[in-house]
Design an enzyme around this catalytic site. Structure first.
Site, mmCIF file in Angstrom:
data_model
loop_
_atom_site.group_PDB
_atom_site.id
_atom_site.type_symbol
_atom_site.label_atom_id
_atom_site.label_comp_id
_atom_site.label_asym_id
_atom_site.label_seq_id
_atom_site.Cartn_x
_atom_site.Cartn_y
_atom_site.Cartn_z
ATOM 1 N N HIS A 1 -3.670 -9.304 10.704
ATOM 2 C CA HIS A 1 -4.495 -8.678 11.748
ATOM 3 C C HIS A 1 -5.526 -9.646 12.340
ATOM 4 O O HIS A 1 -6.614 -9.225 12.739
ATOM 5 C CB HIS A 1 -5.206 -7.431 11.198
ATOM 6 C CG HIS A 1 -4.269 -6.364 10.746
ATOM 7 N ND1 HIS A 1 -3.314 -5.799 11.578
ATOM 8 C CD2 HIS A 1 -4.120 -5.760 9.541
ATOM 9 C CE1 HIS A 1 -2.635 -4.899 10.906
ATOM 10 N NE2 HIS A 1 -3.099 -4.853 9.669
ATOM 11 N N LYS B 1 0.822 -1.226 0.000
ATOM 12 C CA LYS B 1 0.000 0.000 0.000
ATOM 13 C C LYS B 1 0.847 1.263 0.000
ATOM 14 O O LYS B 1 0.588 2.206 -0.746
ATOM 15 C CB LYS B 1 -0.912 0.033 1.240
ATOM 16 C CG LYS B 1 -1.925 -1.069 1.319
ATOM 17 C CD LYS B 1 -2.851 -0.886 2.499
ATOM 18 C CE LYS B 1 -2.177 -0.990 3.847
ATOM 19 N NZ LYS B 1 -1.617 -2.321 4.133
ATOM 20 N N ASN C 1 -3.432 6.538 5.655
ATOM 21 C CA ASN C 1 -2.758 5.656 6.619
ATOM 22 C C ASN C 1 -1.261 5.896 6.660
ATOM 23 O O ASN C 1 -0.559 5.294 7.475
ATOM 24 C CB ASN C 1 -3.050 4.190 6.248
ATOM 25 C CG ASN C 1 -2.736 3.239 7.380
ATOM 26 O OD1 ASN C 1 -3.087 3.474 8.536
ATOM 27 N ND2 ASN C 1 -2.053 2.152 7.063
#
Length: 446
Positions: free
Chosen positions: A189, A119, A142
């Protein structure tokens, strides 16, 4: 969206929460901030709010603040199943993430990029391409600055490029990028989500509000991504490094080919400085975002050619006694390490750290084929040894420095020492950046 005199609760006082509180107070809202840390821990954040009339509830949360708010803005670190958020939802309170709040006020095109890996590189590169084409461009989300800071600053821009995490997507309702990108999906996650499917569902929300006028840029080579891309409302625009595409962007015989609405552009890859098969995917995704948004091919590819690796992502450190050392501390999950291993042969892999709950077996074939030595550290060393240790020569080290020294002894000239952990850093280090710095220092001592 009217904010004046609204009773708004901001949950979490990290960088995003502070920026939201300032923005909301500046728009005339009655703002309360709440955080489980006490005032002593939050002094730097509180100093940034000193000029505003903001109510602070610290060291605790009060249920009445949640059930009585007109709007709740949740920082990414706060999970959806927090009991007070559950009660607020039951009380029909509106709950949004920072990106949802910001997007309601952003009036220029938005490119949003998510995925398990790549990303930051893709977002940063896309931003550079837009800038090279003369667009006043804000890059954040982010990474860098939260989207809300663009609005707070009053900066005039033509384009927004944002890295978006799964956490940020959890509370969106109207967030709609002109171009949305899903780079890849792999287990990550699982200490936050109940299972892998819940994590996937969070990522897919990036496409939730798109329509036929928008683009969904997706990885044709990732089976999960391609499966879930079917049936999206947006125009599907795939990228691939494995197959030719009639519509999309792909790599073939040293050339990136872009095809869209009967138009074709070709970009030779031999002069690109950003190395690694994973970065080839990132480059194609970034180019797709820019070209679909009207950027010029020549200026766009010139920006690509000048772009180099970001810190802590497959970064070359040094060559010592004929052995090249690479640092990939940002590789905190299995999918990221897969891409790293695909980029080299004859590898001594240093891996391990704080376990995140996923399986390491997806690495098995690459470890067997490409990793000559495996050196394991951290809390996850035992699990990794059980799942991968039988596939190659495997050693354990008690510290990262010991692992580097051991790797230097056992790696023959012409080999690669790669620190690509597949785990988070929090068992031994402050963050992945400290882990990277310690690795680089250990290599330099060699």
């Amino acid at each position: 969206m009217e904010l004046n005199n609204k009773n708004i609760l901001v949950v979490g006082l990290a960088k995003t929460g502070v920026a939201c509180a300032r923005f909301l107070a500046g728009r005339g809202a009655r703002v309360t901030v709440t955080d489980m840390h006490d005032e002593a821990v939050l002094l730097p954040q509180l100093a940034q709010l000193a000029a505003w009339n903001i109510r602070k509830v610290l060291g605790r949360h009060d249920e009445g603040d949640f059930t009585g708010a007109d709007l709740i803005v949740v920082s990414p670190g706060v999970p959806q199943d927090h009991p007070l958020l559950v009660k607020a939802k039951a009380a029909d309170r509106e709950i949004v993430s920072e990106i949802e709040l910001a997007a309601r006020f952003i009036d220029v095109p938005l490119v949003a990029i998510t995925g398990t890996n790549g990303k930051t590189t893709t977002t940063t590169l896309a931003g550079e391409i837009f800038k090279a084409n003369g667009y006043r461009t804000f890059v954040g989300g982010n990474i860098g600055n939260p989207l809300i800071e663009l609005l707070e600053s009053g900066e005039l821009v033509d384009q927004v490029v944002a890295e978006i995490s799964s956490f940020q997507l959890e509370w969106i309702t109207a967030f709609r990028p002109q171009v949305a990108v899903l780079l890849n999906l792999s287990e990550d996650h699982l200490d936050r989500y109940a299972d892998y499917q819940e994590y996937i569902d969070a990522k897919l929300r990036i496409f939730k509000n798109q329509d036929e006028s928008n683009f969904a840029v997706v990885n044709r080579d990732d089976e999960l991504v391609w499966k879930y891309a079917q049936g999206l409302k947006a125009q599907l625009f795939p990228f691939s490094r494995r197959q030719e595409l009639a519509e999309g962007i792909f790599h073939r015989d040293g050339v990136i080919v872009y095809r869209h609405n009967g138009r074709e552009e070709c970009f030779p890859t031999n002069a690109i400085r950003l190395q690694g098969v994973h970065n080839l995917e990132n480059i194609m995704a970034a180019l797709a975002c820019a070209l679909l948004s009207g950027c010029r091919p020549d200026d766009s590819f010139e920006a690509v050619q000048g772009f180099t690796a970001l810190h802590h992502r497959m970064e070359f450190v040094a060559e010592v006694n004929g052995v090249r050392y690479y640092e990939d501390s940002k590789a905190t999950n299995v999918g990221s390490v897969e891409k790293a291993l695909e980029s080299f042969d004859n590898i001594t892999l240093i891996a391990g750290g704080k376990d995140k709950g996923g399986s390491y077996t997806p690495l098995a074939l690459l470890v067997k084929e490409r990793v000559r030595h495996l050196v394991l550290i951290g809390e996850a060393a035992g699990r990794m040894q059980a799942e991968l240790g039988h596939l190659t020569d495997t050693r354990l080290a008690t510290t990262l420095e010991e692992a580097v020294t051991l790797a230097g002894h056992i790696t023959e000239p012409g080999g690669i020492v790669l620190m690509s952990p597949a785990c988070s850093s929090f068992d031994m280090f402050r963050d992945y950046e400290e882990r990277a710095e310690r690795y680089i220092a250990a290599v330099k001592r060699l």
